[in-house]
Design a protein around this motif. Sequence first.
Motif, PDB file in Angstrom:
ATOM      1  N   MET A   1      29.311  48.076  58.797  1.00  0.00           N
ATOM      2  CA  MET A   1      27.973  48.284  59.236  1.00  0.00           C
ATOM      3  C   MET A   1      27.651  49.758  58.766  1.00  0.00           C
ATOM      4  O   MET A   1      28.514  50.786  59.014  1.00  0.00           O
ATOM      5  N   THR A   2      26.464  50.203  58.343  1.00  0.00           N
ATOM      6  CA  THR A   2      26.019  51.331  58.403  1.00  0.00           C
ATOM      7  C   THR A   2      25.607  52.036  59.671  1.00  0.00           C
ATOM      8  O   THR A   2      24.804  51.438  60.340  1.00  0.00           O
ATOM      9  N   ALA A   3      26.129  53.334  59.858  1.00  0.00           N
ATOM     10  CA  ALA A   3      25.957  53.735  61.223  1.00  0.00           C
ATOM     11  C   ALA A   3      24.364  54.108  61.379  1.00  0.00           C
ATOM     12  O   ALA A   3      23.938  54.653  60.642  1.00  0.00           O
ATOM     13  N   ARG A   4      23.954  53.651  62.566  1.00  0.00           N
ATOM     14  CA  ARG A   4      22.388  54.109  62.771  1.00  0.00           C
ATOM     15  C   ARG A   4      22.434  54.674  64.152  1.00  0.00           C
ATOM     16  O   ARG A   4      23.359  54.402  65.162  1.00  0.00           O
ATOM     17  N   THR A   5      21.506  55.483  64.538  1.00  0.00           N
ATOM     18  CA  THR A   5      21.276  56.047  65.828  1.00  0.00           C
ATOM     19  C   THR A   5      20.722  55.047  66.903  1.00  0.00           C
ATOM     20  O   THR A   5      20.792  55.311  67.991  1.00  0.00           O
ATOM     21  N   ALA A   6      19.960  54.027  66.412  1.00  0.00           N
ATOM     22  CA  ALA A   6      19.921  53.022  67.165  1.00  0.00           C
ATOM     23  C   ALA A   6      20.048  51.579  66.590  1.00  0.00           C
ATOM     24  O   ALA A   6      20.369  51.459  65.255  1.00  0.00           O
ATOM     25  N   THR A   7      20.293  50.615  67.437  1.00  0.00           N
ATOM     26  CA  THR A   7      20.797  49.203  66.799  1.00  0.00           C
ATOM     27  C   THR A   7      19.965  48.251  67.569  1.00  0.00           C
ATOM     28  O   THR A   7      19.950  47.978  68.769  1.00  0.00           O
ATOM     29  N   ARG A   8      19.378  47.354  66.700  1.00  0.00           N
ATOM     30  CA  ARG A   8      18.737  45.916  67.018  1.00  0.00           C
ATOM     31  C   ARG A   8      19.799  44.836  67.074  1.00  0.00           C
ATOM     32  O   ARG A   8      20.373  44.443  66.247  1.00  0.00           O
ATOM     33  N   VAL A   9      19.867  44.320  68.466  1.00  0.00           N
ATOM     34  CA  VAL A   9      20.741  43.176  68.593  1.00  0.00           C
ATOM     35  C   VAL A   9      19.815  42.029  69.124  1.00  0.00           C
ATOM     36  O   VAL A   9      19.302  42.074  70.210  1.00  0.00           O
ATOM     37  N   ASP A  10      20.059  40.987  68.225  1.00  0.00           N
ATOM     38  CA  ASP A  10      19.552  39.533  68.901  1.00  0.00           C
ATOM     39  C   ASP A  10      20.642  39.158  69.796  1.00  0.00           C
ATOM     40  O   ASP A  10      21.828  38.514  69.284  1.00  0.00           O
ATOM     41  N   MET A  11      20.637  39.054  71.057  1.00  0.00           N
ATOM     42  CA  MET A  11      21.641  39.208  72.024  1.00  0.00           C
ATOM     43  C   MET A  11      22.114  37.652  72.075  1.00  0.00           C
ATOM     44  O   MET A  11      23.055  37.322  73.306  1.00  0.00           O
ATOM     45  N   HIS A  12      21.402  36.553  71.511  1.00  0.00           N
ATOM     46  CA  HIS A  12      21.972  35.195  71.935  1.00  0.00           C
ATOM     47  C   HIS A  12      21.360  34.158  70.802  1.00  0.00           C
ATOM     48  O   HIS A  12      20.391  34.020  71.003  1.00  0.00           O
ATOM     49  N   VAL A  13      22.322  33.827  70.025  1.00  0.00           N
ATOM     50  CA  VAL A  13      21.773  32.826  69.145  1.00  0.00           C
ATOM     51  C   VAL A  13      22.983  31.661  69.135  1.00  0.00           C
ATOM     52  O   VAL A  13      24.104  31.930  69.423  1.00  0.00           O
ATOM     53  N   LYS A  14      22.598  30.403  68.697  1.00  0.00           N
ATOM     54  CA  LYS A  14      23.613  29.184  68.813  1.00  0.00           C
ATOM     55  C   LYS A  14      23.821  28.832  67.370  1.00  0.00           C
ATOM     56  O   LYS A  14      24.687  27.974  67.355  1.00  0.00           O
ATOM     57  N   ILE A  15      23.293  29.261  66.400  1.00  0.00           N
ATOM     58  CA  ILE A  15      23.557  28.843  65.109  1.00  0.00           C
ATOM     59  C   ILE A  15      23.907  29.819  63.902  1.00  0.00           C
ATOM     60  O   ILE A  15      23.378  30.961  64.469  1.00  0.00           O
ATOM     61  N   LEU A  16      24.621  29.744  63.219  1.00  0.00           N
ATOM     62  CA  LEU A  16      25.083  30.670  62.209  1.00  0.00           C
ATOM     63  C   LEU A  16      25.435  30.000  60.680  1.00  0.00           C
ATOM     64  O   LEU A  16      26.247  29.275  60.660  1.00  0.00           O
ATOM     65  N   ASP A  17      24.796  30.529  59.838  1.00  0.00           N
ATOM     66  CA  ASP A  17      25.057  30.128  58.332  1.00  0.00           C
ATOM     67  C   ASP A  17      24.636  31.059  57.603  1.00  0.00           C
ATOM     68  O   ASP A  17      24.161  32.043  58.032  1.00  0.00           O
ATOM     69  N   GLU A  18      24.335  30.885  56.212  1.00  0.00           N
ATOM     70  CA  GLU A  18      23.904  31.759  55.197  1.00  0.00           C
ATOM     71  C   GLU A  18      22.379  31.913  55.517  1.00  0.00           C
ATOM     72  O   GLU A  18      21.972  33.228  55.239  1.00  0.00           O
ATOM     73  N   ARG A  19      21.619  31.076  56.167  1.00  0.00           N
ATOM     74  CA  ARG A  19      20.348  30.924  56.008  1.00  0.00           C
ATOM     75  C   ARG A  19      19.983  32.111  57.271  1.00  0.00           C
ATOM     76  O   ARG A  19      19.001  32.742  57.303  1.00  0.00           O
TER      77      ARG A  19
END
Length: 254
Positions: A1-19
Motif C-alpha cells: 500500500m502507498t503510505a498515507r497520513t490517514a486511512t479509510r477502513v471498512d471495518m467489517h465485510v463478509k464477502i471478498l472477490d474481484e468485484r
Amino acid sequence: MTARTATRVDMHVKILDERVVKRAKNRDIDVLVFAPHFVRLPDIRARAEAFSDDELLVVPAREVFAGPWHDRSHLLAIGLSDPVPDFITLDGALAEFERQGAAALVPHPELLNVSLSEAQIREHIDRLHAVETYNTKAFSRHNRRGREIARATGLPGFGSSYAHLRSSIGESWTEFDRPIESASDLVAALREGANRRVMHRSGLGHTARGLLEFAHLGFENSWGKIDRLLLSGMEPTHPNHIAYRGAFEDVSVY
C-alpha cells in the motif's frame, strides 16, 4: 500500500472477490476487514492475502458467536494468531482474544439477539477496544444506541458496511489519523485507541442499500438458520470440530 497520513477502513465485510475489491477501490477504501461467518481463520487469512495488493489491504478477522445460537453475542476479533471457534462462552472468547493480543470489538450492540448489551460491555470493558457506532445494515435507532453506549462506556467507536452484499462495500468506514499498512498496524491503532472518524455515505441509495442488507439478515435467521442447524452438519467453526483438537471443550456451550 502507498503510505498515507490517514486511512479509510471498512471495518467489517463478509464477502471478498474481484468485484468487491474493485468497488472498495472505487470508493477510496484503503483497508477491508474480512470476517465471513463459519469460516476458519486459516482459510480467511489465505483469501485475504490473495486479494490484497498495493492499493488495498485485506485484513483477516473472525466474528465469533459467543454463546448458543438462540442467544449469541457477536464479537469481532482482529489480529488473531490461532483459530477460535464459535459457540463458546463470552468469557472464554474474550480470554482467548486477550491471550493472543487481538483487538476485541463489539459489532452492532444491542441489535436483536445477536449482540452485547451495555451491561455486558461494562462487565468486560477492560477486554474490549471499540464499539460499533455506525453499521450500514442497522436502522437509525440502532446506530444511535451504539453512539450512546460508546459515550456512556468511554470506548472508541468504529463504523463498517457490514457488507453481506457487494453493493454495500464502502457505504460506511472508519478513518484513522495514521497510515495503516498491515494487520498489525490496525490492531495497534485499535488497542491504543487511535484517533478516528466514523463516516458513511448518504442519500436514497445509501438508505436503500441498508434496507437490502437488513432484509438479508432475515434470510440468515430463517432459511439460513435452518440450513446450518439441520441440514449442513457440523460447522467448521464448531468447538467440537476435529480441527480444534478439543482445546475449547471447557468453554463450549454445546
